[in-house]
Write a protein that holds these residues in place. Structure first.
Motif, PDB file in Angstrom:
ATOM      1  N   THR A 290      46.835  33.413  48.015  1.00 34.76           N
ATOM      2  CA  THR A 290      46.369  33.935  46.730  1.00 34.76           C
ATOM      3  C   THR A 290      45.985  32.769  45.833  1.00 34.76           C
ATOM      4  O   THR A 290      46.698  31.766  45.750  1.00 34.76           O
ATOM      5  CB  THR A 290      47.454  34.789  46.057  1.00 34.76           C
ATOM      6  OG1 THR A 290      48.649  34.003  45.892  1.00 34.76           O
ATOM      7  CG2 THR A 290      47.772  36.014  46.884  1.00 34.76           C
ATOM      8  N   HIS A 291      44.841  32.922  45.184  1.00 37.69           N
ATOM      9  CA  HIS A 291      44.332  31.917  44.241  1.00 37.69           C
ATOM     10  C   HIS A 291      43.847  32.668  43.009  1.00 37.69           C
ATOM     11  O   HIS A 291      42.696  33.094  42.936  1.00 37.69           O
ATOM     12  CB  HIS A 291      43.204  31.113  44.878  1.00 37.69           C
ATOM     13  CG  HIS A 291      42.691  30.006  44.006  1.00 37.69           C
ATOM     14  ND1 HIS A 291      41.341  29.745  43.868  1.00 37.69           N
ATOM     15  CD2 HIS A 291      43.336  29.119  43.220  1.00 37.69           C
ATOM     16  CE1 HIS A 291      41.182  28.727  43.034  1.00 37.69           C
ATOM     17  NE2 HIS A 291      42.384  28.345  42.633  1.00 37.69           N
ATOM     18  N   GLY A 292      44.758  32.850  42.036  1.00 38.96           N
ATOM     19  CA  GLY A 292      44.428  33.711  40.909  1.00 38.96           C
ATOM     20  C   GLY A 292      44.367  35.152  41.384  1.00 38.96           C
ATOM     21  O   GLY A 292      45.320  35.694  41.919  1.00 38.96           O
ATOM     22  N   LEU A 293      43.216  35.777  41.192  1.00 33.58           N
ATOM     23  CA  LEU A 293      42.998  37.145  41.658  1.00 33.58           C
ATOM     24  C   LEU A 293      42.324  37.206  43.017  1.00 33.58           C
ATOM     25  O   LEU A 293      42.065  38.294  43.530  1.00 33.58           O
ATOM     26  CB  LEU A 293      42.153  37.919  40.640  1.00 33.58           C
ATOM     27  CG  LEU A 293      42.768  38.073  39.243  1.00 33.58           C
ATOM     28  CD1 LEU A 293      41.798  38.777  38.314  1.00 33.58           C
ATOM     29  CD2 LEU A 293      44.083  38.827  39.310  1.00 33.58           C
ATOM     30  N   HIS A 294      42.047  36.050  43.585  1.00 31.62           N
ATOM     31  CA  HIS A 294      41.376  35.991  44.883  1.00 31.62           C
ATOM     32  C   HIS A 294      42.412  35.914  45.992  1.00 31.62           C
ATOM     33  O   HIS A 294      43.442  35.239  45.861  1.00 31.62           O
ATOM     34  CB  HIS A 294      40.453  34.774  44.950  1.00 31.62           C
ATOM     35  CG  HIS A 294      39.599  34.741  46.176  1.00 31.62           C
ATOM     36  ND1 HIS A 294      38.445  35.486  46.308  1.00 31.62           N
ATOM     37  CD2 HIS A 294      39.752  34.066  47.340  1.00 31.62           C
ATOM     38  CE1 HIS A 294      37.911  35.267  47.488  1.00 31.62           C
ATOM     39  NE2 HIS A 294      38.679  34.406  48.142  1.00 31.62           N
ATOM     40  N   THR A 295      42.158  36.603  47.106  1.00 33.32           N
ATOM     41  CA  THR A 295      43.087  36.651  48.236  1.00 33.32           C
ATOM     42  C   THR A 295      42.325  36.409  49.529  1.00 33.32           C
ATOM     43  O   THR A 295      41.250  36.973  49.728  1.00 33.32           O
ATOM     44  CB  THR A 295      43.814  38.004  48.306  1.00 33.32           C
ATOM     45  OG1 THR A 295      44.466  38.253  47.066  1.00 33.32           O
ATOM     46  CG2 THR A 295      44.846  38.007  49.422  1.00 33.32           C
TER      47      THR A 295
ATOM     48  N   PRO B  37      39.923  32.265  31.927  1.00 30.50           N
ATOM     49  CA  PRO B  37      38.691  33.023  31.672  1.00 30.50           C
ATOM     50  C   PRO B  37      38.297  33.915  32.839  1.00 30.50           C
ATOM     51  O   PRO B  37      37.794  35.031  32.638  1.00 30.50           O
ATOM     52  CB  PRO B  37      37.654  31.919  31.427  1.00 30.50           C
ATOM     53  CG  PRO B  37      38.450  30.762  30.925  1.00 30.50           C
ATOM     54  CD  PRO B  37      39.762  30.828  31.636  1.00 30.50           C
ATOM     55  N   GLU B  38      38.538  33.467  34.054  1.00 24.72           N
ATOM     56  CA  GLU B  38      38.202  34.290  35.219  1.00 24.72           C
ATOM     57  C   GLU B  38      39.080  35.541  35.261  1.00 24.72           C
ATOM     58  O   GLU B  38      38.597  36.638  35.550  1.00 24.72           O
ATOM     59  CB  GLU B  38      38.381  33.469  36.491  1.00 24.72           C
ATOM     60  CG  GLU B  38      37.964  34.209  37.761  1.00 24.72           C
ATOM     61  CD  GLU B  38      38.165  33.365  39.003  1.00 24.72           C
ATOM     62  OE1 GLU B  38      37.808  33.840  40.085  1.00 24.72           O
ATOM     63  OE2 GLU B  38      38.679  32.245  38.857  1.00 24.72           O
ATOM     64  N   GLU B  39      40.386  35.381  34.959  1.00 24.54           N
ATOM     65  CA  GLU B  39      41.282  36.533  34.955  1.00 24.54           C
ATOM     66  C   GLU B  39      40.917  37.520  33.856  1.00 24.54           C
ATOM     67  O   GLU B  39      40.960  38.732  34.064  1.00 24.54           O
ATOM     68  CB  GLU B  39      42.727  36.055  34.781  1.00 24.54           C
ATOM     69  CG  GLU B  39      43.267  35.295  35.980  1.00 24.54           C
ATOM     70  CD  GLU B  39      44.645  34.731  35.744  1.00 24.54           C
ATOM     71  OE1 GLU B  39      45.318  34.367  36.711  1.00 24.54           O
ATOM     72  OE2 GLU B  39      45.063  34.657  34.563  1.00 24.54           O
ATOM     73  N   ARG B  40      40.550  37.002  32.653  1.00 18.88           N
ATOM     74  CA  ARG B  40      40.127  37.905  31.575  1.00 18.88           C
ATOM     75  C   ARG B  40      38.852  38.646  31.948  1.00 18.88           C
ATOM     76  O   ARG B  40      38.689  39.836  31.631  1.00 18.88           O
ATOM     77  CB  ARG B  40      39.918  37.097  30.286  1.00 18.88           C
ATOM     78  CG  ARG B  40      41.211  36.635  29.635  1.00 18.88           C
ATOM     79  CD  ARG B  40      40.964  36.183  28.209  1.00 18.88           C
ATOM     80  NE  ARG B  40      40.113  35.005  28.162  1.00 18.88           N
ATOM     81  CZ  ARG B  40      40.581  33.761  28.143  1.00 18.88           C
ATOM     82  NH1 ARG B  40      41.890  33.547  28.158  1.00 18.88           N
ATOM     83  NH2 ARG B  40      39.771  32.740  28.100  1.00 18.88           N
ATOM     84  N   LYS B  41      37.944  37.948  32.620  1.00 18.96           N
ATOM     85  CA  LYS B  41      36.701  38.583  33.041  1.00 18.96           C
ATOM     86  C   LYS B  41      36.977  39.735  33.999  1.00 18.96           C
ATOM     87  O   LYS B  41      36.444  40.844  33.846  1.00 18.96           O
ATOM     88  CB  LYS B  41      35.795  37.542  33.714  1.00 18.96           C
ATOM     89  CG  LYS B  41      34.515  38.116  34.282  1.00 18.96           C
ATOM     90  CD  LYS B  41      33.723  37.027  35.003  1.00 18.96           C
ATOM     91  CE  LYS B  41      32.488  37.619  35.672  1.00 18.96           C
ATOM     92  NZ  LYS B  41      31.729  36.581  36.414  1.00 18.96           N
ATOM     93  N   PHE B  42      37.851  39.501  34.987  1.00 24.24           N
ATOM     94  CA  PHE B  42      38.168  40.558  35.945  1.00 24.24           C
ATOM     95  C   PHE B  42      38.939  41.696  35.285  1.00 24.24           C
ATOM     96  O   PHE B  42      38.787  42.865  35.660  1.00 24.24           O
ATOM     97  CB  PHE B  42      38.981  39.989  37.110  1.00 24.24           C
ATOM     98  CG  PHE B  42      38.137  39.314  38.157  1.00 24.24           C
ATOM     99  CD1 PHE B  42      37.402  40.068  39.057  1.00 24.24           C
ATOM    100  CD2 PHE B  42      38.064  37.938  38.241  1.00 24.24           C
ATOM    101  CE1 PHE B  42      36.620  39.466  40.026  1.00 24.24           C
ATOM    102  CE2 PHE B  42      37.278  37.319  39.198  1.00 24.24           C
ATOM    103  CZ  PHE B  42      36.557  38.080  40.087  1.00 24.24           C
ATOM    104  N   ALA B  43      39.769  41.379  34.275  1.00 25.42           N
ATOM    105  CA  ALA B  43      40.496  42.433  33.572  1.00 25.42           C
ATOM    106  C   ALA B  43      39.526  43.343  32.813  1.00 25.42           C
ATOM    107  O   ALA B  43      39.658  44.579  32.838  1.00 25.42           O
ATOM    108  CB  ALA B  43      41.516  41.821  32.615  1.00 25.42           C
TER     109      ALA B  43
END
Length: 394
Positions: free
Chosen positions: A60-65, A315-321
């Protein structure tokens, strides 16, 4: 690709003397430690259903798996500042490397699975005991056996599942007749024991044929490729399997073979491990592990409801949220438009109005009945009054 977010490698728990009970997980740990040391952590996992593919390891790398050893390798090689272990190999050597890695994963993988999951002495005395000690309730009562059965089709195809095991011969006191004649009755199970020995010898011959190839390929070199000063992907995969085959198990089927005939392969596996972890302090940190003993732990929990990390969202996590909530809003809106288009709302409204009309009619009937009851009571009172007045006049 940026690597600002911490990478977490999820693997099966470690065994005494090995980094994990699965060769693919050991290879993933060695690979990441040799390519991105200090940039990842390890999370011991006992629920493969948390992985997108249902198998370990996964990264897992942030929201990426990424799930699977090959997918993890390709993802890590795209990170900034990462040099592949096979970077110095030629085109021909790369092609040979891929073929040999597939051969090791297939042939030695069957032997490892046979040793840890098929042989009853090793399964009940080592592998299952480790899993039960790591699993919460109630998974510890069914997950180990489910994991063992998952290897059965593979070992059946390789003819490594129904291999008998050697049992210690029971020493019984001789009878009176045997003491007089000096003879012992022939054991009824001697035929089965000879069959067991023959089957085990076939497994050892198969293992020798595989190990001979790589023993000759290694020779007196430190690693398989002569011009390489660091372990390649073949060295990593091969060492991960040897690490499990040389464990001091209850049934030392392959440990004795490696110690007596292939000490150079054991030295090679130890060299790969010491290159990745020169000191005990170089081992990657362990991620926080949360185990649950509730019934909810039977079901895989979505990442949306998992405990949030302490660090602020990137910022990537906020974008996906935002994208996730936007998708949910669009789905609800589309459902409302669909309901309006098929006229379901009108049907519900008409049904509600009909119920209101029926209720009002029923209330009117009740009012009329009450008025009639009051009139009857009033008439009865007047008749009683008239009778009383007539009685007084008389």
């Amino acid at each position: 690709m940026s690597s600002g977010t911490q990478l977490v490698l999820h693997v099966w728990p470690e065994l005494e003397g090995a980094l994990s009970l699965d060769s693919q997980c050991i290879a993933a740990i060695l690979y990441l430690q040799l390519t991105i040391p200090g940039r990842f952590s390890i999370a011991y996992c006992t629920n493969p259903d948390e992985s997108p593919s249902g198998q370990l390891p996964y990264l897992t790398h942030g929201l990426h798996t990424e799930s699977g050893l090959l997918a993890i390798q390709k993802f890590v090689e795209k990170l900034d500042g990462v040099v592949s272990p096979d970077a110095g190999l030629s085109g021909v050597e790369r092609a040979q490397n891929i073929a040999r890695v597939a051969h090791v994963e297939s042939e030695l993988g069957d032997l490892v699975a046979h040793c840890l999951f098929c042989l009853r002495a090793n399964w009940y005395g080592y592998t299952r005991k480790t899993l039960v000690s790591e699993l919460p309730v109630p998974q510890r009562y069914y997950l180990p056996d489910r994991l063992r059965l998952s290897y059965k089709p593979r070992l059946l195809a390789a003819e490594l599942w129904d291999v008998p095991e050697i049992e210690e011969e029971d020493v019984k006191a001789p009878t009176g007749f045997q003491r007089l004649t000096g003879k012992r009755r022939r054991d009824k199970n001697s035929k089965g024991k000879f069959k067991s020995i023959y089957a085990r010898e076939k497994v050892l011959e198969r293992a020798q044929a595989i190990l001979d190839v790589y023993s000759k390929l290694l020779g007196t070199k430190r690693f398989f490729h002569p011009d390489s000063e660091r372990p390649s992907s073949l060295d990593i995969i091969f060492a991960s399997h040897i690490q499990l085959l040389q464990l001091p198990l209850s049934d030392p089927l392959f440990q004795t073979l490696l110690t007596e005939r292939y000490p150079t392969l054991i030295t090679h596996a130890n060299l790969v491990h010491s290159t990745a972890f020169p000191t005990p302090e170089s081992f990657p940190p362990l991620a926080e592990r949360v185990t649950s003993t509730s019934i909810l732990s039977l079901f895989p929990v979505s990442r949306i409801f998992q405990k949030k990390t302490a660090h602020p969202p990137t910022p990537e996590e906020r974008k996906f949220a935002l994208m996730r909530w936007g998708f949910f809003g669009a789905a609800v809106g589309a459902f409302g438009l669909y309901m309006h288009a098929i006229g379901l709302f009108a049907v519900v409204a008409n049904t509600y109005n009909s119920l209101r009309v029926v209720k009002s009619v029923d209330s009117e009937h009740e009012d009329e009945e009450e008025d009639e009851d009051e009139i009857v009571e009033h008439e009865l009172e007047e008749e009683v009054d008239e009778d009383d007045s007539v009685g007084r006049e008389e």
